[in-house]
Enzyme design. Structure first.
Site, PDB file in Angstrom:
ATOM      1  N   ARG A   1     108.820  38.594  41.642  1.00  0.00           N
ATOM      2  CA  ARG A   1     110.026  37.946  41.140  1.00  0.00           C
ATOM      3  C   ARG A   1     109.684  37.150  39.873  1.00  0.00           C
ATOM      4  O   ARG A   1     108.597  36.575  39.781  1.00  0.00           O
ATOM      5  CB  ARG A   1     110.513  36.987  42.238  1.00  0.00           C
ATOM      6  CG  ARG A   1     111.773  36.211  41.934  1.00  0.00           C
ATOM      7  CD  ARG A   1     112.971  37.069  41.911  1.00  0.00           C
ATOM      8  NE  ARG A   1     114.203  36.317  42.056  1.00  0.00           N
ATOM      9  CZ  ARG A   1     115.406  36.846  41.803  1.00  0.00           C
ATOM     10  NH1 ARG A   1     115.520  38.101  41.413  1.00  0.00           N
ATOM     11  NH2 ARG A   1     116.494  36.124  41.972  1.00  0.00           N
TER      12      ARG A   1
ATOM     13  N   THR B   1     121.169  46.224  39.405  1.00  0.00           N
ATOM     14  CA  THR B   1     119.772  46.126  39.839  1.00  0.00           C
ATOM     15  C   THR B   1     119.418  47.547  40.220  1.00  0.00           C
ATOM     16  O   THR B   1     120.264  48.434  40.087  1.00  0.00           O
ATOM     17  CB  THR B   1     119.702  45.172  41.066  1.00  0.00           C
ATOM     18  OG1 THR B   1     119.986  43.864  40.633  1.00  0.00           O
ATOM     19  CG2 THR B   1     118.369  45.171  41.767  1.00  0.00           C
TER      20      THR B   1
ATOM     21  N   THR C   1     114.924  44.405  39.261  1.00  0.00           N
ATOM     22  CA  THR C   1     116.136  44.038  38.531  1.00  0.00           C
ATOM     23  C   THR C   1     115.876  43.287  37.245  1.00  0.00           C
ATOM     24  O   THR C   1     114.812  42.691  37.050  1.00  0.00           O
ATOM     25  CB  THR C   1     117.032  43.159  39.441  1.00  0.00           C
ATOM     26  OG1 THR C   1     118.308  42.999  38.826  1.00  0.00           O
ATOM     27  CG2 THR C   1     116.440  41.791  39.679  1.00  0.00           C
TER      28      THR C   1
ATOM     29  N   ASN D   1     118.593  41.390  36.697  1.00  0.00           N
ATOM     30  CA  ASN D   1     119.777  40.661  37.158  1.00  0.00           C
ATOM     31  C   ASN D   1     121.026  41.392  36.686  1.00  0.00           C
ATOM     32  O   ASN D   1     121.373  42.417  37.247  1.00  0.00           O
ATOM     33  CB  ASN D   1     119.768  39.190  36.767  1.00  0.00           C
ATOM     34  CG  ASN D   1     120.849  38.423  37.527  1.00  0.00           C
ATOM     35  OD1 ASN D   1     121.281  38.856  38.581  1.00  0.00           O
ATOM     36  ND2 ASN D   1     121.286  37.298  36.998  1.00  0.00           N
TER      37      ASN D   1
ATOM     38  N   ASP E   1     120.098  33.145  38.680  1.00  0.00           N
ATOM     39  CA  ASP E   1     120.012  33.165  40.147  1.00  0.00           C
ATOM     40  C   ASP E   1     119.613  31.808  40.724  1.00  0.00           C
ATOM     41  O   ASP E   1     119.698  31.595  41.938  1.00  0.00           O
ATOM     42  CB  ASP E   1     119.031  34.241  40.629  1.00  0.00           C
ATOM     43  CG  ASP E   1     119.706  35.599  40.772  1.00  0.00           C
ATOM     44  OD1 ASP E   1     120.950  35.649  40.712  1.00  0.00           O
ATOM     45  OD2 ASP E   1     119.004  36.607  40.938  1.00  0.00           O
TER      46      ASP E   1
ATOM     47  N   SER F   1     116.780  35.102  45.572  1.00  0.00           N
ATOM     48  CA  SER F   1     117.308  36.454  45.370  1.00  0.00           C
ATOM     49  C   SER F   1     118.056  36.933  46.606  1.00  0.00           C
ATOM     50  O   SER F   1     117.909  36.363  47.686  1.00  0.00           O
ATOM     51  CB  SER F   1     116.132  37.392  45.101  1.00  0.00           C
ATOM     52  OG  SER F   1     116.552  38.731  45.070  1.00  0.00           O
ATOM     53  N   SER F   2     118.846  37.989  46.438  1.00  0.00           N
ATOM     54  CA  SER F   2     119.468  38.660  47.589  1.00  0.00           C
ATOM     55  C   SER F   2     118.828  40.024  47.837  1.00  0.00           C
ATOM     56  O   SER F   2     119.270  40.764  48.726  1.00  0.00           O
ATOM     57  CB  SER F   2     120.960  38.887  47.335  1.00  0.00           C
ATOM     58  OG  SER F   2     121.613  37.674  47.123  1.00  0.00           O
TER      59      SER F   2
ATOM     60  N   GLY G   1     123.344  45.243  43.829  1.00  0.00           N
ATOM     61  CA  GLY G   1     124.685  44.767  44.178  1.00  0.00           C
ATOM     62  C   GLY G   1     124.796  43.257  44.292  1.00  0.00           C
ATOM     63  O   GLY G   1     125.756  42.764  44.903  1.00  0.00           O
ATOM     64  N   GLY G   2     123.807  42.519  43.738  1.00  0.00           N
ATOM     65  CA  GLY G   2     123.900  41.056  43.782  1.00  0.00           C
ATOM     66  C   GLY G   2     124.052  40.578  45.210  1.00  0.00           C
ATOM     67  O   GLY G   2     123.315  41.002  46.114  1.00  0.00           O
TER      68      GLY G   2
HETATM   69  O1  DON Z   1     117.991  38.890  42.847  1.00  0.00           O
HETATM   70  C1  DON Z   1     119.195  39.002  43.017  1.00  0.00           C
HETATM   71  O2  DON Z   1     119.745  38.798  44.076  1.00  0.00           O
HETATM   72  C2  DON Z   1     120.054  39.449  41.851  1.00  0.00           C
HETATM   73  N1  DON Z   1     119.415  39.107  40.627  1.00  0.00           N
HETATM   74  C3  DON Z   1     120.279  40.911  41.989  1.00  0.00           C
HETATM   75  C4  DON Z   1     121.140  41.445  40.907  1.00  0.00           C
HETATM   76  C5  DON Z   1     121.803  42.688  41.252  1.00  0.00           C
HETATM   77  O3  DON Z   1     121.670  43.239  42.312  1.00  0.00           O
HETATM   78  C6  DON Z   1     122.706  43.219  40.250  1.00  0.00           C
HETATM   79  N2  DON Z   1     123.344  44.394  40.738  1.00  0.00           N
HETATM   80  N3  DON Z   1     124.452  44.543  41.051  1.00  0.00           N
END
Ligand code: DON
Length: 563
Positions: A99, A372, A390, A392, A414, A443-444, A464-465
């Site tokens: 990360r 991502t 990712t 982000n 984040d 992070s997710s 997918g955030g």
């Molecule tokens: O680490 C995370 O949770 C986010 N930066 C992930 C970003 C992400 O999945 C974007 N996609 N839709």
């Protein structure tokens, strides 16, 4: 005679009718030995090629990851970070955290103005949004520990791809067109992508090929201490950012202990903090384990209710308790313990929705999520990895280092810029995820491996955030509870609840009107507009006969390759 013809015709009609009734099972690519599933066929093929040459999953990881940096600049990266979860063929498990982290000069209030308000776009676009990148450290560290092929064998085909060029897909054409204004705002000069690239154009990545060649010759230190490090630090600072050569020199990927928990006869192995993925997924799945989801039915009202309620509670905890374990105490054992979760679900009833204000409080407004990428690999030796990486947002901070040939992340968003103020995914953070020098942002990302009765069953994950966690757990449930294959489980419609905003997001036009009406009557707000797609899931399933089935999500350009 006539009657005979009539009878034959009648039988043919009946047979045709029943053929039509019986839907052929949806199947992804099935292979016997090894497979790579990623966001682009070019990357999956390079990973597969490395496996065919006798490399293992970790060799293929380096190849696939770097190939995604070339073929999928939307999220594949050298300027971002990620997480990898592995399970070796002897059952050993582990996780690698590469990360990004906050620069040394970062401060808690760096995104606030003089009266304490969040400055728009500062944590999302341009040089101030950039966290110290971890990807190069990650892939080299995984290779150092487990790789078997020489670095040159692995990186050469990636360099060849960058020089040869990669075709633009329709989806990519649309994404590039959408971001033109952001590219202009983030960069002083025009970049490789400031152009109306069209489907089937081929983009050559000449400068990226040069950077990759230096990495191949000089190793990971090229990126963190060498010529590339100097160029990168200078570039970020020239654009108003705070990353220094010292930041790069200090970066290390870290081995972590993954989160593990049982669900029926499954053992789920997923990413630990600084990702919230494993903890939150454990909370949700353990909370719903006692319910007969298979009897309720896939995406039936009761299934959606119990999952949404468990998700609501898990995301409220995520927002308060989770952060970088090297900086804050994350009570992860408590959060996933049976007694704690029983108490947490005690207020749940099938009669009506629990308002999020009764779980905790806050107000949110969320912006559409970006990108991502996840890939899964199972090698011919039985080792499995799941990797989510990712920048982000799509194309990260939109700041592109033309000289080195890659985009820089906007992962600093984040962090929680200010307690109670949502980030780009609508996620609210607290002190546990406040900014500190050298801290990793929460992070997710949820790269996950599943065992069934002690044997490897699946490698799975998604972008997918905030919706990553819920997409991964639904895919696992689709296979385990609803008896779907991998591709079918990936294709199935998805929904999502994240505590705040207090709504169930659903993929549009994929849920029955009757289901939606019933949920609304019970007090749920349904939002079918926010997320046209929820997750782009890639996974590999070990079938009962030992073969591998790939699930490559057609919500993206994802593709499986194997042998
Ligand atoms: O680490 C995370 O949770 C986010 N930066 C992930 C970003 C992400 O999945 C974007 N996609 N839709």
């Amino acid at each position: 005679m006539k009657l005979k013809y009539i009878l034959v015709a009648f039988t043919v009609i009946i047979i045709c009718f029943s053929c039509k009734e019986k839907k052929a099972p949806v199947r992804g690519l099935v292979t016997t030995k090894a497979m790579v599933v990623s966001a682009r066929i070019e990357a999956s093929n390079i990973g597969k090629q490395i496996l065919e040459q006798g490399g293992n999953a970790f060799d293929a990881m380096m190849a696939t990851d770097l190939a995604l940096a070339v073929a999928y600049p939307y999220a594949g990266n050298l300027g971002g970070g990620g997480f990898m979860v592995y399970r070796l063929n002897n059952g050993d498990i582990g996780a690698l955290d590469y990360r990004e982290k906050a620069p040394l000069a970062a401060t808690k209030d760096m995104y606030l103005d003089s009266i304490g308000n969040v400055i728009p776009n500062l944590s999302t676009r341009g040089a101030m949004a950039v966290g110290v990148p971890g990807t190069v450290a990650g892939v080299f560290e995984a290779h150092r520990k487990f790789g078997t092929l020489p670095i040159e064998t692995i990186i050469k085909p990636v360099i060849a791809l960058a020089k040869r060029g990669v075709f633009v897909t329709k989806k990519q054409e649309i994404r590039l067109a959408e971001k033109q204004q952001d590219f202009k705002l983030a960069n002083k000069d025009s970049i490789l992508f400031t152009k109306a690239w069209k489907e089937n154009d081929s983009i050559k990545y000449v400068n990226l090929a040069k950077t990759l060649t230096r990495l191949m010759k000089n190793g990971r230190d090229e990126f963190y201490k060498g010529e590339s490090a100097k160029t990168l630090a200078q570039f970020v600072q020239n654009n108003g950012g705070i990353i220094t050569e010292e930041d790069l020199a200090n970066y290390e990927a870290k081995w972590r202990t993954p989160i593990t928990f049982n669900y029926d006869n499954l053992r789920i192995i997923s990413m630990s903090p600084p990702s919230s993925g494993g903890v939150a997924m454990a909370q949700v799945l353990k909370s719903v384990e006692e319910y007969d989801l298979d009897k309720f039915g896939h995406n039936a009202v009761k299934t959606i209710q119990v999952l949404a309620e468990a998700e609501r509670r898990a995301y409220a905890d995520r927002s308060y308790y989770l952060g970088d374990p090297d900086f804050v105490n994350v009570p992860q054992d408590k959060l996933i313990s049976d007694t704690y979760l029983e108490n947490r679900m005690a207020s749940f009833s099938f009669e009506k929705a629990t308002p999020s204000t009764e779980i905790s409080h806050g107000t949110v407004d969320i912006v559409e999520s970006d990108e991502t990428t996840h890939y899964s690999i199972i090698d011919q030796f039985g080792n499995a990895i799941a990797v989510t990486t990712t920048l982000n947002s799509g194309f990260g901070s939109k700041l592109y280092c033309q000289e080195l040939g890659f985009f820089l992340n906007n992962e600093m968003d984040d962090f929680s810029s200010k307690p109670g103020v949502p980030n780009v995914y609508g996620l609210i953070g607290a002190k546990a995820n406040a900014i500190l020098p050298e801290k990793r942002m929460l992070s997710s990302m949820t790269p996950t491996i599943v065992e069934k009765d002690g044997k490897l069953l699946m490698s799975v994950g998604t972008p997918g955030g905030s919706t990553i966690i819920t997409s991964v757990l639904q895919t696992i449930l689709n296979v385990h509870e609803f008896k779907m294959g991998m591709q079918e489980a990936v294709n199935a419609p998805r929904f999502h609840h994240q505590w705040l905003p207090d709504e169930i997001r659903m993929e549009p036009n994929r849920f029955k009107t009757e289901t939606i009406n019933t949920l609304e009557q019970k007090g749920y707000t349904i939002n079918e507009e926010r997320s046209p797609v929820i997750g782009i899931v890639d996974g590999i399933l070990v079938l009962p006969d030992g073969k591998l089935e790939g699930g490559a999500d057609s919500r993206g350009d994802d593709a499986a390759a194997g042998f």
